[in-house]
Design a protein around this motif. Structure first.
Motif, short mmCIF file in Angstrom:
data_model
loop_
_atom_site.label_atom_id
_atom_site.label_comp_id
_atom_site.label_asym_id
_atom_site.label_seq_id
_atom_site.Cartn_x
_atom_site.Cartn_y
_atom_site.Cartn_z
N LEU A 58 0.83 -1.20 0.00
CA LEU A 58 0.00 0.00 0.00
C LEU A 58 0.87 1.26 0.00
O LEU A 58 0.55 2.26 -0.66
CB LEU A 58 -0.93 0.00 1.21
N GLY A 59 1.97 1.22 0.74
CA GLY A 59 2.87 2.37 0.75
C GLY A 59 3.47 2.63 -0.62
O GLY A 59 3.57 3.78 -1.06
N ILE A 60 3.84 1.57 -1.32
CA ILE A 60 4.38 1.71 -2.68
C ILE A 60 3.33 2.29 -3.62
O ILE A 60 3.63 3.10 -4.50
CB ILE A 60 4.88 0.34 -3.19
N LEU A 61 2.08 1.91 -3.41
CA LEU A 61 0.98 2.41 -4.25
C LEU A 61 0.63 3.87 -3.96
O LEU A 61 -0.09 4.50 -4.73
CB LEU A 61 -0.27 1.55 -4.04
N GLY A 62 1.12 4.40 -2.84
CA GLY A 62 0.86 5.80 -2.53
C GLY A 62 -0.21 6.03 -1.49
O GLY A 62 -0.73 7.14 -1.34
N ALA A 63 -0.55 4.98 -0.73
CA ALA A 63 -1.58 5.12 0.30
C ALA A 63 -1.04 5.81 1.54
O ALA A 63 0.13 5.65 1.91
CB ALA A 63 -2.11 3.75 0.69
N ASP A 64 -1.90 6.58 2.18
CA ASP A 64 -1.58 7.19 3.47
C ASP A 64 -2.41 6.59 4.60
O ASP A 64 -1.92 6.47 5.72
CB ASP A 64 -1.83 8.70 3.41
N TYR A 65 -3.67 6.24 4.30
CA TYR A 65 -4.58 5.69 5.29
C TYR A 65 -5.25 4.45 4.70
O TYR A 65 -5.47 4.37 3.50
CB TYR A 65 -5.67 6.70 5.67
N VAL A 66 -5.61 3.51 5.58
CA VAL A 66 -6.31 2.32 5.12
C VAL A 66 -7.44 1.99 6.08
O VAL A 66 -7.30 2.11 7.30
CB VAL A 66 -5.34 1.13 4.97
N GLY A 67 -8.59 1.61 5.51
CA GLY A 67 -9.75 1.26 6.32
C GLY A 67 -10.70 0.38 5.54
O GLY A 67 -10.39 -0.07 4.42
N CYS A 68 -11.88 0.15 6.10
CA CYS A 68 -12.84 -0.79 5.52
C CYS A 68 -14.17 -0.15 5.16
O CYS A 68 -15.21 -0.82 5.17
CB CYS A 68 -13.08 -1.96 6.49
N SER A 69 -14.17 1.15 4.89
CA SER A 69 -15.43 1.82 4.54
C SER A 69 -15.14 2.95 3.57
O SER A 69 -14.08 3.01 2.96
CB SER A 69 -16.10 2.37 5.81
N THR A 70 -16.12 3.84 3.38
CA THR A 70 -15.97 5.15 2.75
C THR A 70 -15.85 5.13 1.23
O THR A 70 -16.51 5.93 0.55
CB THR A 70 -14.77 5.92 3.35
N VAL A 71 -15.03 4.23 0.65
CA VAL A 71 -14.75 4.35 -0.78
C VAL A 71 -16.01 4.12 -1.63
O VAL A 71 -16.24 4.84 -2.61
CB VAL A 71 -13.61 3.40 -1.22
N CYS A 72 -16.82 3.12 -1.29
CA CYS A 72 -18.05 2.90 -2.05
C CYS A 72 -19.03 4.05 -1.86
O CYS A 72 -19.73 4.45 -2.80
CB CYS A 72 -18.68 1.57 -1.65
N GLU A 73 -19.09 4.58 -0.65
CA GLU A 73 -19.97 5.72 -0.38
C GLU A 73 -19.55 6.93 -1.22
O GLU A 73 -20.40 7.65 -1.76
CB GLU A 73 -19.94 6.06 1.10
N ALA A 74 -18.25 7.16 -1.32
CA ALA A 74 -17.77 8.29 -2.11
C ALA A 74 -18.09 8.11 -3.60
O ALA A 74 -18.43 9.08 -4.30
CB ALA A 74 -16.27 8.47 -1.91
N ILE A 75 -18.00 6.87 -4.08
CA ILE A 75 -18.35 6.60 -5.48
C ILE A 75 -19.82 6.90 -5.73
O ILE A 75 -20.18 7.56 -6.71
CB ILE A 75 -18.02 5.14 -5.84
N MET A 76 -20.69 6.43 -4.83
CA MET A 76 -22.12 6.69 -5.00
C MET A 76 -22.42 8.19 -4.93
O MET A 76 -23.20 8.72 -5.72
CB MET A 76 -22.91 5.92 -3.94
N ALA A 77 -21.81 8.87 -3.96
CA ALA A 77 -22.04 10.31 -3.84
C ALA A 77 -21.58 11.05 -5.09
O ALA A 77 -22.23 12.00 -5.55
CB ALA A 77 -21.30 10.84 -2.61
N ARG A 78 -20.46 10.62 -5.64
CA ARG A 78 -19.96 11.24 -6.88
C ARG A 78 -20.94 11.03 -8.02
O ARG A 78 -21.21 11.94 -8.80
CB ARG A 78 -18.60 10.63 -7.22
N ALA A 79 -21.50 9.82 -8.13
CA ALA A 79 -22.47 9.53 -9.18
C ALA A 79 -23.71 10.40 -9.04
O ALA A 79 -24.34 10.76 -10.04
CB ALA A 79 -22.85 8.05 -9.16
N LEU A 80 -24.05 10.75 -7.79
CA LEU A 80 -25.23 11.57 -7.52
C LEU A 80 -24.91 13.06 -7.52
O LEU A 80 -25.76 13.88 -7.14
CB LEU A 80 -25.84 11.16 -6.17
N LYS A 81 -23.67 13.40 -7.91
CA LYS A 81 -23.23 14.79 -8.04
C LYS A 81 -23.25 15.53 -6.70
O LYS A 81 -23.54 16.74 -6.64
CB LYS A 81 -24.07 15.53 -9.09
N MET A 82 -22.94 14.81 -5.64
CA MET A 82 -22.83 15.42 -4.32
C MET A 82 -21.39 15.84 -4.09
O MET A 82 -20.45 15.29 -4.66
CB MET A 82 -23.27 14.43 -3.23
#
Length: 272
Positions: free
Chosen positions: A199-223
């Motif tokens: 993950l560090g090589i890929l450029g990650a700073d934080y890691v968790g088990c939520s949020t990313v799908c919510e952000a995708i949906m919010a983006r699709a809804l233009k939020m």
């Protein structure tokens, strides 16, 4: 609950309330809501009826105001690692959109992949979805009817102006913040040493088990999306536990509340 139902219970200024999803150990803000309406999660379209909240979460939407700013607060979520699909875990986002929310604040706990110190806050400026799931990858017409296309560009998914508000709010209350990329993993197991190195090589700073799908949906809804993570542990540490995450969240309750209140004040100024 429809937008029309919301208007029945709320002042006219609540046409565009701010949605806030509170992650593990980050629920203190819910106590600041002047509630005008409570909605059980079981009444949310698409939310899994059998779901039970994990420790640190509760399943009741709080519609009201915080310091005069209209809000819809979700003090808990379900996760992919609980066996739910990406549409189910993003049902809160769709619910907020139907209630007229244009801005959404997604909060979560995370592990530090690189230099962020446990106990500090991270402003999420970008993300990597490594869960293997995407809420836009579905044949279900009910979801697709909410947005024009599932082919959504994710560059710039996290709002610059909301991130600026959070940066200013943190400085205002003296809260130390870092900024960087959040990686969503399936979980629930914590990361191995090899995964943290990758993950560090890929450029990650934080890691968790939520949020990313919510952000995708919010983006699709233009939020407009603000991502705020509390760094609760070092990724890959042998003593990582959910209990430690909750303890870190409780210890940072005042700081979390201070930052979020500062963001809401700034958003309230825009709506005034």
């Amino acid at each position: 609950m429809s937008k029309e139902d919301l208007v029945e219970y709320c002042a006219p200024s609540m046409e565009h309330p701010v949605a806030i999803v509170l992650g593990s150990g980050l629920g203190a803000l819910a106590d600041r809501v002047k509630v005008v309406r409570r909605i059980p999660y079981e009444d949310i379209d698409g939310f899994p009826q059998e779901a039970l909240p994990i420790e640190g979460h509760r399943f009741e939407v709080l519609v009201g105001t915080i310091d005069g700013v209209p809000v819809v607060v979700y003090p808990g979520r379900v996760h992919l690692y609980q066996g739910y699909n990406a549409l189910q875990v993003t049902s809160l986002v769709r619910h907020a959109h139907r209630l007229g929310c244009r801005d959404i604040i997604l909060t979560c706990a995370s592990g530090a992949v690189r230099d962020a110190k446990p106990g500090t806050f991270g402003l999420i400026t970008d993300q990597m979805n490594l869960t293997g799931h995407n809420p836009l990858s579905t044949p279900e017409g009910a979801a697709h009817s909410l947005f024009d296309t599932p082919f959504v560009p994710m560059t710039g998914a996290y709002s610059n102006y909301l991130t600026t508000f959070a940066r200013e709010a943190a400085a205002e209350v003296g809260v130390e913040c870092s900024e960087g990329t959040y990686v969503g993993m399936l979980g629930p197991s914590f990361e191995t040493d090899a995964e943290v190195k990758a993950l560090g090589i890929l450029g990650a700073d934080y890691v968790g088990c939520s949020t990313v799908c919510e952000a995708i949906m919010a983006r699709a809804l233009k939020m407009q999306v603000l991502g705020l993570t509390l760094v609760t542990n070092k990724a890959g540490a042998a003593d990582n536990s959910h209990e430690a995450e909750l303890a870190a969240g409780n210890a940072a309750a005042d700081d979390t509340t201070g930052v979020l209140l500062g963001v809401l004040r700034r958003l309230g100024g825009l709506q005034a």
